[in-house]
Design a protein around this motif. Sequence first.
Motif: not given
Length: 119
Positions: A68-70, A53-63, A44-50
Amino acid sequence: QVQLVESGGGLVQPGGSLRLSCVISGGTFSAYDMGWYRQAPGSGREFVAAINWSGGSTTYYADSAKDRITSSKDNAKNTVYLHMNNLKPEDTAIYYCSADAPVGRPDCWGQGTQVTVSS
Protein backbone atom coordinates in the motif's frame (compact mmCIF):
# COMPACT_ATOMS: atom_id res chain seq x y z
CA GLN A 1 23.52 19.96 9.29
CA VAL A 2 20.80 18.24 7.30
CA GLN A 3 17.30 19.60 7.89
CA LEU A 4 14.13 17.74 7.04
CA VAL A 5 10.65 19.24 6.83
CA GLU A 6 7.62 17.01 6.35
CA SER A 7 4.21 18.01 5.07
CA GLY A 8 1.07 16.46 3.66
CA GLY A 9 -0.46 14.81 6.70
CA GLY A 10 -4.08 15.21 7.68
CA LEU A 11 -7.36 13.49 8.31
CA VAL A 12 -8.44 10.91 5.76
CA GLN A 13 -11.21 8.33 5.65
CA PRO A 14 -10.43 4.61 5.60
CA GLY A 15 -9.59 3.55 2.08
CA GLY A 16 -8.30 6.98 1.19
CA SER A 17 -4.86 8.10 0.04
CA LEU A 18 -2.26 10.62 1.10
CA ARG A 19 1.08 11.78 -0.21
CA LEU A 20 3.61 12.96 2.35
CA SER A 21 6.51 15.15 1.32
CA CYS A 22 9.88 15.74 2.94
CA VAL A 23 12.05 18.63 1.80
CA ILE A 24 15.75 18.18 2.49
CA SER A 25 18.18 21.06 3.01
CA GLY A 26 21.50 21.92 4.58
CA GLY A 27 24.57 19.80 5.10
CA THR A 28 25.80 17.12 2.77
CA PHE A 29 22.97 14.68 2.35
CA SER A 30 24.17 12.79 -0.70
CA ALA A 31 25.61 10.08 1.56
CA TYR A 32 22.26 9.36 3.18
CA ASP A 33 19.33 7.22 2.33
CA MET A 34 16.02 8.85 3.10
CA GLY A 35 13.69 6.99 5.39
CA TRP A 36 10.14 7.20 6.62
CA TYR A 37 9.13 6.06 10.08
CA ARG A 38 5.93 6.34 12.05
CA GLN A 39 4.92 6.42 15.67
CA ALA A 40 1.41 5.58 16.78
CA PRO A 41 0.06 6.66 20.17
CA GLY A 42 1.55 4.50 22.90
CA SER A 43 3.94 2.77 20.52
CA GLY A 44 7.56 3.07 19.53
CA ARG A 45 8.79 4.52 16.28
CA GLU A 46 8.80 1.95 13.49
CA PHE A 47 10.37 1.81 10.06
CA VAL A 48 8.01 2.21 7.11
CA ALA A 49 10.05 2.79 3.97
CA ALA A 50 13.29 4.20 2.59
CA ILE A 51 14.85 5.18 -0.71
CA ASN A 52 18.40 5.70 -1.88
CA TRP A 53 19.09 9.41 -2.35
CA SER A 54 22.01 9.17 -4.77
CA GLY A 55 23.32 6.44 -7.02
CA GLY A 56 19.92 5.03 -7.90
CA SER A 57 16.42 4.68 -6.53
CA THR A 58 16.45 1.45 -4.61
CA THR A 59 13.54 1.33 -2.21
CA TYR A 60 13.01 -0.57 1.02
CA TYR A 61 9.72 -1.32 2.75
CA ALA A 62 8.45 -2.78 5.96
CA ASP A 63 6.44 -5.94 5.34
CA SER A 64 3.33 -4.17 6.58
CA ALA A 65 3.74 -1.42 4.00
CA LYS A 66 4.71 -3.21 0.79
CA ASP A 67 1.26 -3.50 -0.74
CA ARG A 68 0.00 0.00 0.00
CA ILE A 69 2.93 2.34 0.38
CA THR A 70 5.47 3.62 -2.13
CA SER A 71 8.47 5.89 -1.64
CA SER A 72 9.73 8.13 -4.41
CA LYS A 73 12.00 11.15 -4.79
CA ASP A 74 12.70 14.20 -6.87
CA ASN A 75 16.39 14.99 -6.64
CA ALA A 76 15.94 18.31 -8.43
CA LYS A 77 13.53 19.44 -5.73
CA ASN A 78 15.46 17.84 -2.85
CA THR A 79 12.25 16.10 -1.90
CA VAL A 80 11.21 12.58 -1.02
CA TYR A 81 7.65 11.37 -0.98
CA LEU A 82 5.62 8.69 0.74
CA HIS A 83 2.55 7.64 -1.21
CA MET A 84 -0.01 5.82 0.91
CA ASN A 85 -3.07 4.09 -0.50
CA ASN A 86 -6.00 2.19 0.99
CA LEU A 87 -5.29 3.73 4.37
CA LYS A 88 -6.51 1.98 7.48
CA PRO A 89 -7.22 3.27 10.99
CA GLU A 90 -4.09 1.44 12.17
CA ASP A 91 -2.03 3.69 9.90
CA THR A 92 -2.85 6.58 12.23
CA ALA A 93 0.47 7.91 13.51
CA ILE A 94 2.96 10.71 13.33
CA TYR A 95 5.08 10.14 10.24
CA TYR A 96 8.72 11.18 10.32
CA CYS A 97 11.21 11.67 7.57
CA SER A 98 14.79 10.68 8.36
CA ALA A 99 18.28 10.74 6.93
CA ASP A 100 19.61 7.21 7.41
CA ALA A 101 23.19 6.03 7.31
CA PRO A 102 22.54 3.26 6.37
CA VAL A 103 18.85 2.40 6.01
CA GLY A 104 17.44 1.61 9.43
CA ARG A 105 19.93 3.80 11.28
CA PRO A 106 18.52 7.32 11.32
CA ASP A 107 21.00 10.11 11.81
CA CYS A 108 18.52 12.96 11.94
CA TRP A 109 14.78 13.49 11.90
CA GLY A 110 12.17 15.89 10.68
CA GLN A 111 9.53 17.26 13.02
CA GLY A 112 6.86 14.81 11.87
CA THR A 113 3.45 15.14 10.29
CA GLN A 114 0.24 13.72 11.73
CA VAL A 115 -1.80 11.23 9.73
CA THR A 116 -5.21 10.31 11.10
CA VAL A 117 -7.35 7.68 9.40
CA SER A 118 -10.90 7.83 10.66
CA SER A 119 -14.46 7.95 9.41
